[in-house]
Enzyme design. Structure first.
Site, PDB file in Angstrom:
ATOM      1  N   ARG A 234      23.252  42.582  24.447  1.00  0.00           N
ATOM      2  CA  ARG A 234      23.402  42.047  25.795  1.00  0.00           C
ATOM      3  C   ARG A 234      24.880  42.042  26.182  1.00  0.00           C
ATOM      4  O   ARG A 234      25.748  41.669  25.380  1.00  0.00           O
ATOM      5  CB  ARG A 234      22.887  40.603  25.874  1.00  0.00           C
ATOM      6  CG  ARG A 234      21.400  40.491  26.087  1.00  0.00           C
ATOM      7  CD  ARG A 234      20.960  40.983  27.470  1.00  0.00           C
ATOM      8  NE  ARG A 234      19.528  40.863  27.669  1.00  0.00           N
ATOM      9  CZ  ARG A 234      18.627  41.810  27.390  1.00  0.00           C
ATOM     10  NH1 ARG A 234      19.018  42.980  26.900  1.00  0.00           N
ATOM     11  NH2 ARG A 234      17.341  41.619  27.631  1.00  0.00           N
ATOM     12  N   GLU A 263      25.157  43.717  35.184  1.00  0.00           N
ATOM     13  CA  GLU A 263      24.427  44.951  35.505  1.00  0.00           C
ATOM     14  C   GLU A 263      23.791  44.853  36.893  1.00  0.00           C
ATOM     15  O   GLU A 263      23.319  43.777  37.254  1.00  0.00           O
ATOM     16  CB  GLU A 263      23.333  45.189  34.452  1.00  0.00           C
ATOM     17  CG  GLU A 263      23.912  45.424  33.077  1.00  0.00           C
ATOM     18  CD  GLU A 263      22.848  45.497  31.980  1.00  0.00           C
ATOM     19  OE1 GLU A 263      21.645  45.514  32.308  1.00  0.00           O
ATOM     20  OE2 GLU A 263      23.236  45.542  30.805  1.00  0.00           O
ATOM     21  N   HIS A 281      21.818  50.982  30.492  1.00  0.00           N
ATOM     22  CA  HIS A 281      20.786  50.107  29.883  1.00  0.00           C
ATOM     23  C   HIS A 281      19.474  50.893  29.689  1.00  0.00           C
ATOM     24  O   HIS A 281      18.441  50.535  30.272  1.00  0.00           O
ATOM     25  CB  HIS A 281      20.567  48.854  30.738  1.00  0.00           C
ATOM     26  CG  HIS A 281      19.905  47.731  29.984  1.00  0.00           C
ATOM     27  ND1 HIS A 281      20.160  46.408  30.229  1.00  0.00           N
ATOM     28  CD2 HIS A 281      18.980  47.728  28.979  1.00  0.00           C
ATOM     29  CE1 HIS A 281      19.420  45.646  29.440  1.00  0.00           C
ATOM     30  NE2 HIS A 281      18.692  46.437  28.662  1.00  0.00           N
TER      31      HIS A 281
HETATM   32  P1  NAP Z   1      15.394  39.478  17.016  1.00  0.00           P
HETATM   33  O1  NAP Z   1      14.431  40.092  16.051  1.00  0.00           O
HETATM   34  O2  NAP Z   1      15.155  38.082  17.461  1.00  0.00           O
HETATM   35  O3  NAP Z   1      16.854  39.617  16.388  1.00  0.00           O
HETATM   36  C1  NAP Z   1      17.950  38.928  16.859  1.00  0.00           C
HETATM   37  C2  NAP Z   1      18.896  38.690  15.700  1.00  0.00           C
HETATM   38  O4  NAP Z   1      20.099  38.095  16.194  1.00  0.00           O
HETATM   39  C3  NAP Z   1      18.329  37.788  14.640  1.00  0.00           C
HETATM   40  O5  NAP Z   1      18.485  38.381  13.390  1.00  0.00           O
HETATM   41  C4  NAP Z   1      19.151  36.505  14.730  1.00  0.00           C
HETATM   42  O6  NAP Z   1      19.344  35.963  13.434  1.00  0.00           O
HETATM   43  C5  NAP Z   1      20.452  37.007  15.335  1.00  0.00           C
HETATM   44  N1  NAP Z   1      21.082  35.992  16.198  1.00  0.00           N
HETATM   45  C6  NAP Z   1      20.512  35.344  17.241  1.00  0.00           C
HETATM   46  N2  NAP Z   1      21.378  34.462  17.770  1.00  0.00           N
HETATM   47  C7  NAP Z   1      22.501  34.558  17.021  1.00  0.00           C
HETATM   48  C8  NAP Z   1      23.757  33.873  17.070  1.00  0.00           C
HETATM   49  N3  NAP Z   1      24.016  32.918  17.971  1.00  0.00           N
HETATM   50  N4  NAP Z   1      24.700  34.201  16.165  1.00  0.00           N
HETATM   51  C9  NAP Z   1      24.441  35.145  15.220  1.00  0.00           C
HETATM   52  N5  NAP Z   1      23.275  35.817  15.147  1.00  0.00           N
HETATM   53  C10 NAP Z   1      22.317  35.521  16.022  1.00  0.00           C
HETATM   54  O7  NAP Z   1      15.463  40.337  18.352  1.00  0.00           O
HETATM   55  P2  NAP Z   1      15.325  41.910  18.526  1.00  0.00           P
HETATM   56  O8  NAP Z   1      13.933  42.266  18.855  1.00  0.00           O
HETATM   57  O9  NAP Z   1      15.994  42.584  17.395  1.00  0.00           O
HETATM   58  O10 NAP Z   1      16.205  42.089  19.876  1.00  0.00           O
HETATM   59  C11 NAP Z   1      17.558  41.748  19.850  1.00  0.00           C
HETATM   60  C12 NAP Z   1      18.168  41.823  21.232  1.00  0.00           C
HETATM   61  O11 NAP Z   1      18.346  43.184  21.622  1.00  0.00           O
HETATM   62  C13 NAP Z   1      17.339  41.252  22.390  1.00  0.00           C
HETATM   63  O12 NAP Z   1      17.441  39.842  22.462  1.00  0.00           O
HETATM   64  C14 NAP Z   1      17.930  41.935  23.597  1.00  0.00           C
HETATM   65  O13 NAP Z   1      18.974  41.174  24.146  1.00  0.00           O
HETATM   66  C15 NAP Z   1      18.491  43.239  23.037  1.00  0.00           C
HETATM   67  N6  NAP Z   1      17.743  44.414  23.536  1.00  0.00           N
HETATM   68  C16 NAP Z   1      18.408  45.370  24.245  1.00  0.00           C
HETATM   69  C17 NAP Z   1      17.717  46.479  24.693  1.00  0.00           C
HETATM   70  C18 NAP Z   1      18.388  47.556  25.455  1.00  0.00           C
HETATM   71  O14 NAP Z   1      17.711  48.257  26.193  1.00  0.00           O
HETATM   72  N7  NAP Z   1      19.694  47.733  25.323  1.00  0.00           N
HETATM   73  C19 NAP Z   1      16.345  46.610  24.431  1.00  0.00           C
HETATM   74  C20 NAP Z   1      15.724  45.619  23.691  1.00  0.00           C
HETATM   75  C21 NAP Z   1      16.420  44.525  23.245  1.00  0.00           C
HETATM   76  P3  NAP Z   1      19.515  34.363  13.210  1.00  0.00           P
HETATM   77  O15 NAP Z   1      18.374  33.729  13.927  1.00  0.00           O
HETATM   78  O16 NAP Z   1      19.511  34.194  11.724  1.00  0.00           O
HETATM   79  O17 NAP Z   1      20.838  34.042  13.800  1.00  0.00           O
HETATM   80  C1  8YV Z   2      14.656  46.271  29.118  1.00  0.00           C
HETATM   81  C2  8YV Z   2      15.710  44.952  27.200  1.00  0.00           C
HETATM   82  O1  8YV Z   2      15.442  47.250  29.695  1.00  0.00           O
HETATM   83  O2  8YV Z   2      13.735  44.228  26.132  1.00  0.00           O
HETATM   84  C3  8YV Z   2      14.913  43.970  26.423  1.00  0.00           C
HETATM   85  O3  8YV Z   2      15.460  42.919  26.074  1.00  0.00           O
HETATM   86  O4  8YV Z   2      16.861  44.781  27.382  1.00  0.00           O
HETATM   87  C4  8YV Z   2      15.094  46.205  27.712  1.00  0.00           C
HETATM   88  O5  8YV Z   2      14.045  46.629  26.938  1.00  0.00           O
HETATM   89  C5  8YV Z   2      14.718  45.097  29.998  1.00  0.00           C
HETATM   90  O6  8YV Z   2      14.234  43.943  29.464  1.00  0.00           O
HETATM   91  C6  8YV Z   2      13.959  45.412  31.278  1.00  0.00           C
HETATM   92  O7  8YV Z   2      14.171  44.457  32.197  1.00  0.00           O
END
Ligand code: NAP
Ligand code: 8YV
Length: 319
Positions: A234, A263, A281
């Site tokens: 993020r 964004e 994104h």
């Molecule tokens: P997840 O399985 O919940 O993983 C998040 C990780 O971050 C966990 O291992 C957690 O470990 C760690 N974390 C959370 N808060 C933290 C903090 N304050 N300090 C240090 N570590 C922390 O989630 P995910 O499915 O992998 O998704 C992760 C993130 O990717 C989403 O929340 C979203 O923002 C982003 N994302 C981006 C896209 C894109 O299109 N660019 C798409 C999908 C997701 P602990 O709980 O042990 O801290």
């Molecule tokens: C999407 C994402 O682009 O799942 C997330 O957290 O950042 C992306 O997969 C977004 O959520 C769509 O609004």
């Protein structure tokens, strides 16, 4: 008979809206001329919100609906929803995990390779006719070979990225609030410690108050002048002004960014930098990935309305 009223505050994928409208009474707030008037007259009927990335569902917004029960978020990241407030007020929040994990990890690896191997720049060189007029694209400044990679946020997506990096033969370490018990990568109990131990820092941590601007000037200093920063998590986790300064002053070498603080606005300073890679994104942006996420929104609401715990109820709301 459709008896449950669901409000979509902002635009969503047509497939999601169509399926919601088939099963529930769907109100499309963003299409209404008098949004406040609609809310005043109908707030008491709304039981669910179906929402996506850029619409803020804060306490002030959710608090207008006295019979609200569920907020179904399109996206695994639900930082635009105040899930803590929702949980404290007995509301359920759901997200769309797992179905996009591998897709986002693929994008991250692409972004990493593009950045380290200067692929967009070398492609521009070819398209601009410079291969013919000036000769081969210059050798890249750096390489992935022998690099240490740090992952900030080793969750579902972070681990999928790490699995790919293992196949690349790279050394991986990570920072989470807690050590993950299913991996053997080196754990750093601070983000600064991780940044100073690695050559490339990948952020895949969630947004929200706990991570707001956590990647700041000190973290870039710790990463160092040869360091590369990749962000697929993020934009709000990064102090964007500090990142621009770090890139301008060569506090770090380069960056590959899929996410930004405001964004779709991207700072002009970043757009003007030739040596970094910027993506709009697109982490999960495939028809297949987004359809699967959309299905989850429907399933979560349906399951809740049918009296079950929705499959993707987020942990903030479990007390
Ligand atoms: P997840 O399985 O919940 O993983 C998040 C990780 O971050 C966990 O291992 C957690 O470990 C760690 N974390 C959370 N808060 C933290 C903090 N304050 N300090 C240090 N570590 C922390 O989630 P995910 O499915 O992998 O998704 C992760 C993130 O990717 C989403 O929340 C979203 O923002 C982003 N994302 C981006 C896209 C894109 O299109 N660019 C798409 C999908 C997701 P602990 O709980 O042990 O801290
Ligand atoms: C999407 C994402 O682009 O799942 C997330 O957290 O950042 C992306 O997969 C977004 O959520 C769509 O609004």
């Amino acid at each position: 008979m459709k008896t449950v009223d669901i409000l979509a505050p902002g635009p969503m994928m047509p497939m999601v809206l169509e399926k919601l409208a088939e099963q529930f009474t769907l109100h499309r707030l963003w299409e209404m001329d008098d949004k406040d008037g609609f809310i005043k007259a109908n707030a008491h009927t709304i039981r669910g919100l179906a929402t996506g990335g850029h619409v803020k569902c804060d306490a002030a917004f959710m608090g207008q609906f006295p019979h609200l029960e569920i907020i179904a978020n399109f996206g695994v990241g639900y930082d635009s929803v105040d899930a803590k407030w929702a949980g404290q007020h007995g509301l359920v929040v759901t997200n769309t995990p797992d179905v996009l994990t591998e897709e986002v990890a693929d994008t991250c690896l692409g972004l990493l390779l593009m950045t380290v191997k200067e692929m967009p720049q070398s492609e521009r060189w070819l398209r601009d006719g410079k291969w013919v007029s000036k000769g081969p694209y210059p050798l890249t400044h750096t390489t992935l070979r022998g690099k240490k990679i740090g992952i900030f946020g080793l969750g579902r997506i972070g681990k999928a990225i790490a699995r790919r990096l293992e196949a690349f033969g790279l050394e991986i370490s990570y920072h989470n609030r807690r050590r993950a018990d299913d991996v053997s990568y080196a754990y750093h109990d601070t983000l600064a410690g991780l940044a100073s131990a690695v050559d490339i820092l990948i952020s895949v941590a969630p947004g929200g108050p706990e991570t707001h601007h956590i990647i700041n000037a000190d973290i870039f200093k710790a990463l160092g002048p040869k360091g590369i920063f990749i962000n697929i998590g993020r934009g709000s986790a990064v102090d964007e002004k500090a990142m621009v300064a770090a890139l301008q002053n060569k506090t770090i070498w380069s960056a590959g960014l899929d996410v930004f603080e405001n964004e779709p606005s991207v700072p002009a300073e970043l757009i003007g930098m030739e040596n970094i890679v910027l993506l709009p994104h697109i982490g999960s942006a495939t028809h297949q990935g987004r359809d699967a996420m959309g299905e989850k929104v429907i399933v979560n609401i349906k399951s809740f309305v049918d009296g079950h715990t929705p499959p993707d109820k987020v942990v903030h709301t479990i007390f």
